[in-house]
Scaffold this motif. Structure first.
Motif, short mmCIF file in Angstrom:
data_model
loop_
_atom_site.label_atom_id
_atom_site.label_comp_id
_atom_site.label_asym_id
_atom_site.label_seq_id
_atom_site.Cartn_x
_atom_site.Cartn_y
_atom_site.Cartn_z
N PRO A 199 19.38 13.67 34.15
CA PRO A 199 19.05 14.32 32.87
C PRO A 199 19.17 13.35 31.69
O PRO A 199 20.14 12.59 31.59
N PHE A 200 18.20 13.37 30.81
CA PHE A 200 18.17 12.54 29.60
C PHE A 200 18.28 13.44 28.38
O PHE A 200 17.54 14.42 28.26
N THR A 201 19.18 13.09 27.47
CA THR A 201 19.25 13.75 26.17
C THR A 201 18.94 12.69 25.12
O THR A 201 19.56 11.63 25.09
N ALA A 234 24.03 11.01 33.87
CA ALA A 234 23.28 11.52 32.72
C ALA A 234 23.12 10.39 31.72
O ALA A 234 23.91 9.45 31.69
N VAL A 235 22.07 10.49 30.90
CA VAL A 235 21.77 9.45 29.92
C VAL A 235 21.62 10.07 28.54
O VAL A 235 20.96 11.11 28.38
N LEU A 236 22.25 9.44 27.55
CA LEU A 236 22.17 9.86 26.15
C LEU A 236 21.61 8.70 25.34
O LEU A 236 22.14 7.59 25.39
N ILE A 237 20.53 8.94 24.60
CA ILE A 237 19.89 7.88 23.82
C ILE A 237 19.73 8.29 22.37
O ILE A 237 19.19 9.36 22.07
N GLY A 238 20.22 7.45 21.47
CA GLY A 238 19.95 7.64 20.05
C GLY A 238 18.69 6.87 19.71
O GLY A 238 18.64 5.65 19.84
N ASP A 257 13.95 15.92 33.64
CA ASP A 257 14.87 16.68 32.78
C ASP A 257 15.11 15.89 31.49
O ASP A 257 15.94 14.98 31.44
N ILE A 258 14.34 16.21 30.44
CA ILE A 258 14.45 15.53 29.15
C ILE A 258 14.69 16.57 28.07
O ILE A 258 13.93 17.54 27.95
N ASP A 259 15.74 16.36 27.28
CA ASP A 259 16.07 17.29 26.22
C ASP A 259 16.15 16.52 24.90
O ASP A 259 16.81 15.46 24.84
N PHE A 260 15.51 17.02 23.87
CA PHE A 260 15.50 16.35 22.57
C PHE A 260 16.34 17.12 21.56
O PHE A 260 16.30 18.35 21.49
#
Length: 206
Positions: A119-121, A79-83, A158-161
């Protein structure tokens, strides 16, 4: 053991003064609480920026050492988390540099991409409001751009903002009347981060 790739790009180094860093930190904390055996790979693009891509790196593709390293981190992430705070209506140049380096045509970009199910958040913080129906809706180039580049280049499905907005309300006098809305947005962002991280971690717990 699942791996979370956590990327921050806010210029402000202190999470107490950075909305996006505070929310990504809350997300990562919740993810680890639910999945303590998990692993986090962290990149702070403000503290340690990757270079802007050049013609030699483009030509080398996955044979370029840095591009290979970044692409491997992405490929190995569950999974990936990006600020991704907004600067001048779009993402930080450091995040754009990372994207340009990590997206490699014919390697992880194109019909044979191996990261499509990752999945990217994305925590897309902004000083004002650019939500649908607001006067500056058409100036929103963070969510729009990231959604297009991730789906169009990497095939991400799968992209969640998470969107903390009005973050300048406390410091800009003309926005002071918006402080209650800013506080509500901040609280929702932190709640969303904790809940979404918990749900994401549950996917990887046997």
């Amino acid at each position: 053991m699942a791996t979370l790739l956590h990327i921050d790009s806010a210029l402000v180094p202190d999470e107490s003064a950075s909305a996006s860093r505070a929310v990504t930190a809350a997300f990562a904390k919740s993810w680890l609480e639910q999945h303590p055996e998990g692993k986090i790979v962290y990149r702070d693009l403000a503290a340690s920026p990757v270079p802007h891509i050049n013609i030699a790196a483009v030509g080398a593709g996955a044979d370029d050492p840095l591009r290979a390293e970044l692409a491997a981190e992405l490929a190995e992430a569950d999974a990936v988390l990006i600020g991704a705070p907004m600067y001048n209506f779009t993402i930080a140049s450091t995040l754009k540099a990372w994207l340009d380096q990590v997206i490699i045509n014919g390697f992880n970009s194109g019909p044979d991409s191996k990261v499509t199910d990752t999945p990217f958040t994305i925590v897309a913080s902004r000083g004002g409001s650019y939500a649908p129906g607001t006067p500056r809706e058409s100036f929103e180039f963070v969510q729009n751009y990231l959604e297009k580049v991730l789906t169009g280049m990497l095939g991400i499905t799968d992209i969640d903002f998470i969107v903390p907005e009005l973050t300048l309300a406390h410091s800009v006098e003309t926005m002071s009347e918006l402080i209650p809305l800013a506080e509500a947005s901040r609280e929702k962002a932190h709640t969303d981060a904790a809940e979404k991280a918990k749900a994401l971690a549950a996917r990887f717990v046997a």
